[in-house]
Design an enzyme around this catalytic site. Structure first.
Site, PDB file in Angstrom:
ATOM      1  N   ARG A  87       3.809   8.149  11.091  1.00 14.85           N
ATOM      2  CA  ARG A  87       3.327   7.755  12.408  1.00 14.85           C
ATOM      3  C   ARG A  87       3.145   9.011  13.267  1.00 14.85           C
ATOM      4  O   ARG A  87       3.946   9.941  13.203  1.00 14.85           O
ATOM      5  CB  ARG A  87       4.300   6.779  13.099  1.00 14.85           C
ATOM      6  CG  ARG A  87       4.352   5.389  12.476  1.00 14.85           C
ATOM      7  CD  ARG A  87       3.031   4.654  12.609  1.00 14.85           C
ATOM      8  NE  ARG A  87       3.056   3.314  12.008  1.00 14.85           N
ATOM      9  CZ  ARG A  87       2.639   3.028  10.792  1.00 14.85           C
ATOM     10  NH1 ARG A  87       2.204   3.991   9.986  1.00 14.85           N
ATOM     11  NH2 ARG A  87       2.657   1.785  10.348  1.00 14.85           N
ATOM     12  N   HIS A 121      -6.974   6.902  10.018  1.00 14.54           N
ATOM     13  CA  HIS A 121      -5.837   6.271   9.331  1.00 14.54           C
ATOM     14  C   HIS A 121      -6.353   5.460   8.140  1.00 14.54           C
ATOM     15  O   HIS A 121      -6.578   4.246   8.216  1.00 14.54           O
ATOM     16  CB  HIS A 121      -5.064   5.377  10.300  1.00 14.54           C
ATOM     17  CG  HIS A 121      -3.709   5.001   9.801  1.00 14.54           C
ATOM     18  ND1 HIS A 121      -2.758   4.418  10.602  1.00 14.54           N
ATOM     19  CD2 HIS A 121      -3.131   5.119   8.582  1.00 14.54           C
ATOM     20  CE1 HIS A 121      -1.658   4.192   9.906  1.00 14.54           C
ATOM     21  NE2 HIS A 121      -1.868   4.596   8.667  1.00 14.54           N
ATOM     22  N   GLN A 129      -4.019   5.010  18.407  1.00 17.57           N
ATOM     23  CA  GLN A 129      -5.016   4.766  17.376  1.00 17.57           C
ATOM     24  C   GLN A 129      -5.939   3.635  17.813  1.00 17.57           C
ATOM     25  O   GLN A 129      -5.422   2.578  18.193  1.00 17.57           O
ATOM     26  CB  GLN A 129      -4.338   4.432  16.038  1.00 17.57           C
ATOM     27  CG  GLN A 129      -3.619   5.615  15.452  1.00 17.57           C
ATOM     28  CD  GLN A 129      -3.176   5.416  14.022  1.00 17.57           C
ATOM     29  OE1 GLN A 129      -2.766   6.359  13.381  1.00 17.57           O
ATOM     30  NE2 GLN A 129      -3.239   4.216  13.488  1.00 17.57           N
ATOM     31  N   ASN A 185       0.817  -1.216   0.000  1.00 22.32           N
ATOM     32  CA  ASN A 185       0.000   0.000   0.000  1.00 22.32           C
ATOM     33  C   ASN A 185       0.850   1.266   0.000  1.00 22.32           C
ATOM     34  O   ASN A 185       0.372   2.347   0.353  1.00 22.32           O
ATOM     35  CB  ASN A 185      -0.986  -0.001   1.174  1.00 22.32           C
ATOM     36  CG  ASN A 185      -0.324  -0.240   2.512  1.00 22.32           C
ATOM     37  OD1 ASN A 185       0.883  -0.456   2.608  1.00 22.32           O
ATOM     38  ND2 ASN A 185      -1.109  -0.198   3.570  1.00 22.32           N
TER      39      ASN A 185
END
Length: 385
Positions: free
Chosen positions: A285, A333, A314, A147
């Site tokens: 991050r 995210h 998260q 990805n």
């Protein structure tokens, strides 16, 4: 037989999709540099389906159960009474995603007596304590490159969105207004700006390539300098430190892994050294930047905008200050979990599991930790601290 514990994000609010906006997705067979896309022996899903949420199960259930393995899938991952913590002690394999990470701390790993393999469905394995994995001889793998381009596209979208003041302008249209002056008072052209990336690996280099046609100046810092021919092709300026780069850039995009050297890298002092009115886009991050220093810089106007889709922790709590700070373009995210990307990282996860169960080598580029040391992509991206 193995117990596979898989942590995925919740299904859509309206339930698992019954249909999708598109009938197909493009087939991607390889990536820049020659690496091939995941090549499992087979898949039990239709590419373009929702695979990254709980009901999608990464398309793994039939494959695992036909081989006699047990699959436990949950989104409940926080606290000692979570499904994740209850199921962890006898799990052989843990799978999770960067978007909904199962934080596999040293303490949790100590309780996982059977644990042999940790897989990130996607890229980025910092939610696993790599030092603990090295010490316990646990292998860590991720679906490298699956990805990366998805994230790079998201970065370019966010750069344009911030600089062109897109989100507030779209909101004016949604609310029935026509306040052109209000929309344009924070809008600029990207053309002629200086754009820099912290790290020029798979994602960072893809961002540079996609920004090159916008006629911007391109800068980068990386521990590993790019080949001279790539620097010439894209007219790149290399910087020997992050500090030397950010001072000349109008836009800085963060594309480096999180490890001890990069945690809180963008602190009060580094942000203050940036141009007034600079923009930061962080899809790497959340802990690479100082949370409150970002808020203060936006409130003071030193930063003109901040966007990204990575937070800490998260999922981010409802009262996280980034939700309400001025001039931001934050999203959950999502950059690396498009339906296109899900097909690749689900296939790559299966490829890793096939190799593990068959006793054949996992692809070198997928490895982060193996044989008690950093390996493969991990040896390139992380430090053994």
């Amino acid at each position: 037989m193995a117990k596979v514990l898989c942590v995925l994000y919740d299904d859509p609010i309206g339930g698992h999709p019954a249909s999708y906006p598109r009938d197909t997705i493009p087939t991607i067979s390889g990536y820049p540099g020659g690496q091939t896309a995941p090549t499992p022996q087979g898949i039990d899903f239709t590419p373009g389906e929702m695979l990254g949420s709980v009901s999608g199960e990464l398309g793994l259930r039939r494959f695992l159960e036909e081989r006699g393995h047990t699959l436990v899938v949950t989104s409940d991952k926080e606290g000692p009474d979570s499904v994740f913590d209850r199921e962890l002690p006898d799990a052989d394999i843990v799978i999770s995603q960067p978007f909904w990470p199962a934080y596999l701390t040293a303490e949790r790993m100590e309780r996982a007596a059977n644990l042999k393999l940790v897989v990130t469905a996607g890229i980025g394995s910092d939610h696993t304590d790599l030092s603990a994995a090295i010490g316990k001889g646990v292998s860590v793998a991720e679906v490298t490159y699956s990805n990366s381009i998805s994230v790079a596209e998201h970065v370019v979208m966010m750069i344009l969105s911030l600089v062109r003041n897109y989100l507030p302008s779209n909101q004016v249209a949604r609310e029935g207004g026509w306040a052109i002056a209000d929309c344009s008072q924070r809008a600029y052209d990207v053309e002629g700006m200086q754009v820099g990336t912290v790290a020029a690996g798979r994602i960072g280099l893809a961002v540079l390539r996609r920004m090159h046609p916008f006629d911007v100046g391109l800068h980068y810092f990386d521990r590993h300098r790019l080949p001279a021919e790539v620097e010439r092709e894209l007219n790149l300026t290399f910087h020997g430190s992050v500090a030397s780069m950010v001072g000349v850039c109008d836009v800085v995009t963060i594309n480096c892994p999180l490890h001890p050297e990069t945690e809180n890298l963008f602190d009060e002092r580094l942000i203050a050294s940036m141009k007034r009115g600079a923009y930061i886009v962080n899809t790497a991050r959340g802990k690479i930047v100082d949370r409150d220093a970002i808020v203060r810089a936006l409130e003071s106007g030193h930063l003109a905008g901040y966007a990204g889709d990575v937070w800490y922790p998260q999922p981010a709590p409802a009262d996280h200050p980034w939700r309400t700070m001025p001039n931001h373009g934050m999203t959950p995210h999502t950059s690396g979990t498009t339906l296109s990307a899900q097909a690749r990282y689900a296939a790559g996860t299966r490829e890793i599991l096939e190799a593990f169960f068959d006793g054949t080598p996992i692809r070198e580029e997928y490895l982060i930790v193996d044989g008690g040391k950093l390996a493969g992509a991990g040896a390139h991206s992380y430090s053994a601290k």
